[in-house]
Design a protein around this motif. Structure first.
Motif, mmCIF file in Angstrom:
data_model
loop_
_atom_site.group_PDB
_atom_site.id
_atom_site.type_symbol
_atom_site.label_atom_id
_atom_site.label_comp_id
_atom_site.label_asym_id
_atom_site.label_seq_id
_atom_site.Cartn_x
_atom_site.Cartn_y
_atom_site.Cartn_z
ATOM 1 N N ASP A 1 -32.386 -159.950 17.378
ATOM 2 C CA ASP A 1 -32.351 -160.981 16.343
ATOM 3 C C ASP A 1 -30.915 -161.139 15.879
ATOM 4 O O ASP A 1 -30.376 -160.243 15.225
ATOM 5 C CB ASP A 1 -33.239 -160.569 15.169
ATOM 6 C CG ASP A 1 -33.572 -161.741 14.267
ATOM 7 O OD1 ASP A 1 -32.916 -162.780 14.401
ATOM 8 O OD2 ASP A 1 -34.485 -161.611 13.431
ATOM 9 N N PRO A 2 -30.249 -162.222 16.226
ATOM 10 C CA PRO A 2 -28.841 -162.395 15.867
ATOM 11 C C PRO A 2 -28.609 -162.257 14.374
ATOM 12 O O PRO A 2 -29.414 -162.714 13.554
ATOM 13 C CB PRO A 2 -28.541 -163.827 16.337
ATOM 14 C CG PRO A 2 -29.569 -164.126 17.362
ATOM 15 C CD PRO A 2 -30.790 -163.386 16.942
ATOM 16 N N GLU A 3 -27.528 -161.617 14.015
ATOM 17 C CA GLU A 3 -27.184 -161.445 12.607
ATOM 18 C C GLU A 3 -26.478 -162.703 12.106
ATOM 19 O O GLU A 3 -25.285 -162.719 11.857
ATOM 20 C CB GLU A 3 -26.292 -160.211 12.437
ATOM 21 C CG GLU A 3 -26.985 -158.904 12.744
ATOM 22 C CD GLU A 3 -28.130 -158.614 11.771
ATOM 23 O OE1 GLU A 3 -28.002 -158.991 10.595
ATOM 24 O OE2 GLU A 3 -29.138 -158.038 12.205
ATOM 25 N N LEU A 4 -27.242 -163.745 11.949
ATOM 26 C CA LEU A 4 -26.692 -165.013 11.487
ATOM 27 C C LEU A 4 -26.531 -164.999 9.977
ATOM 28 O O LEU A 4 -27.288 -164.349 9.265
ATOM 29 C CB LEU A 4 -27.614 -166.160 11.898
ATOM 30 C CG LEU A 4 -27.893 -166.294 13.393
ATOM 31 C CD1 LEU A 4 -28.940 -167.368 13.644
ATOM 32 C CD2 LEU A 4 -26.626 -166.607 14.143
ATOM 33 N N GLY A 5 -25.542 -165.746 9.495
ATOM 34 C CA GLY A 5 -25.282 -165.750 8.065
ATOM 35 C C GLY A 5 -24.901 -167.114 7.535
ATOM 36 O O GLY A 5 -25.127 -168.151 8.173
ATOM 37 N N ALA A 6 -24.292 -167.115 6.347
ATOM 38 C CA ALA A 6 -23.931 -168.353 5.662
ATOM 39 C C ALA A 6 -23.022 -169.228 6.508
ATOM 40 O O ALA A 6 -23.151 -170.454 6.527
ATOM 41 C CB ALA A 6 -23.269 -168.026 4.322
#
Length: 435
Positions: free
Chosen positions: A24-29
């Motif tokens: 699960d990619p650590e996607l952010g703002a």
């Protein structure tokens, strides 16, 4: 249109250090802001009007939020919170997806389908997926994430279609009345009225676009001792300082601005007020360390507030239909006068920028507090310098008064616009962000 170079944080995650990528990619703002920025660029290219732009942002963000809500119980569904919001069915048959990636892709799916030049968003999405696979991400995770995104986006697009925006073309065409005190197209382009029937579409949280009906504008009058004429003279005689000129330019946000070079009118690329506030939301989320899901929630709430803010404002604009300062000053005081900013193509009262700024500031204050200081760099890429603010309320007040400095609004439209926006923003917070 220039190609979008986005998702640097995401690609850096997968390509850096030669490590095996997480499922699960650590996607952010930053990654969500990249999509907002891409949508903004498409709006600039398409010369998307501000109310319609808010509609694009709202449904795209709702698609991302729905994925988050279906996979995290701490984020409640919008069913029962937004008008006529359906029970969206989670695609239970789809397994092995990455939630954050699905949310990001759902956002891009809706934007790609709704925006006229949405093919640019679709192309960006394709480049992202290709990059993930090349970086070693499990192809099944990518494929399942995309399937989940498509299943949700189809349901959101159906919800968008039911808001009656596509019915507007069936109504009689709007025509200015050209009577004393009423709005009429302004130079240099004399554009037709923008979205005169926008108030007829379904709002998200308002019971109707007229729920927060403001007090009437100062009545038009040609008498020199009247309140309106004094207001007109005050604007005409106001001598701008250099700081006031900079404030007006910073918050201009007029997608319809054109430049007359003597032979033809040339369009000037500018973002809308809504896009500016979406950019501010992204800055706040990054600065405060909001995670992906929290950032989705902030973007979605602001976008819903923008659309309901525009609905509320546009309902009043075409009811009062008040003359713009440029038209009135030229007719009654000085035929050669021009405002600092170009007058946008719709009636004067209320101020749209004041309304959506009041709404956005109220919503962002709910999430980040009264004294959230930040630097607004949203329009640096458009050649405008950054400005520092001690709070969202201060920014909203500056955005509102910029319309007076720009010579495109009277003071009552500005002050009452802020009040209108704050009322809308408070309602949105209670219905959308409340627990």
């Amino acid at each position: 249109m220039k190609k979008f170079v986005l998702f640097v944080p995401l690609l850096a995650l997968f390509l850096g250090c030669g490590k095996t990528p997480a499922k699960d990619p650590e996607l952010g703002a930053d990654d969500l802001s990249s999509v907002v920025s891409a949508m903004t660029e498409v709006m600039v290219h398409d010369v998307t009007n501000p109310p319609l732009g808010s509609r694009f942002f709202a449904y795209a963000c709702l698609a991302a939020y729905e994925v988050v809500a279906q996979n995290d119980e701490s984020f409640p569904t919008m069913q029962g919170r937004l008008n006529e919001y359906p029970v969206l069915q989670p695609p239970d048959s789809i397994k092995g997806y990455a939630t954050n990636l699905s949310a990001l892709l759902a956002m891009m799916e809706v934007a790609g389908k709704m925006q006229p030049s949405g093919k640019e968003i679709t192309a960006m999405k394709t480049r992202l997926l290709d990059s993930l696979v090349k970086a070693g991400v499990d192809e099944n995770v990518v494929a399942q994430s995309q399937k989940y995104a498509q299943a949700i986006s189809r349901q959101i697009l159906a919800y968008a279609k039911s808001d009656r925006y596509n019915k507007i073309s069936n109504y009689p065409r709007y025509a200015p009345t050209n009577t004393n005190g009423s709005w009429y197209p302004t130079p240099p382009a004399y554009f037709a009225a923008v979205e005169p029937l926008f108030h007829t579409i379904r709002p998200f949280t308002l019971d109707s676009s007229a729920q927060f009906k403001p007090q009437p504008p100062v009545p038009f009058s040609e008498r020199q001792n009247s309140e309106f004429y004094k207001m007109l003279q005050g604007l005409y005689r106001h001598s701008l300082t250099e700081d006031e000129k900079q404030i007006a330019a910073f918050w201009d946000c007029n997608p319809f601005a054109v430049q007359d070079n003597g032979h033809l009118l040339v369009g000037l690329k500018k973002i809308s007020p809504g896009a500016h506030w979406m950019g501010i939301a992204g800055i706040a989320c990054k600065q405060s360390g909001k995670n992906f899901a929290q950032t989705v929630q902030v973007f979605t709430t602001v976008a819903v507030g923008l659309m309901d803010g525009f609905l509320s404002c546009w309902d009043e604009k075409y009811r009062s239909n008040r003359i713009r300062p440029e038209t009135a000053i030229r007719k009654y005081i000085d035929a050669s006068w021009t405002p600092l900013l170009q007058t946008p193509p719709f009636p004067e009262y209320l101020s749209g920028h004041s309304t959506v700024s009041g709404a956005s500031a109220t919503i962002l204050t709910h999430f980040f507090g009264d004294d959230f200081a930040y630097t607004d760099t949203v329009e640096v890429r458009y050649g405008l310098p950054a400005r520092k603010f001690t709070s969202f309320k201060q920014a909203a007040q500056e955005a509102a008064i910029s319309r007076y400095y720009g010579g495109i609004h009277f003071m009552d439209a500005i002050e009452n616009g802020l009040v209108q926006g704050e009322q809308v923003g408070s309602l949105v917070v209670r219905k959308v962000a409340g627990k």
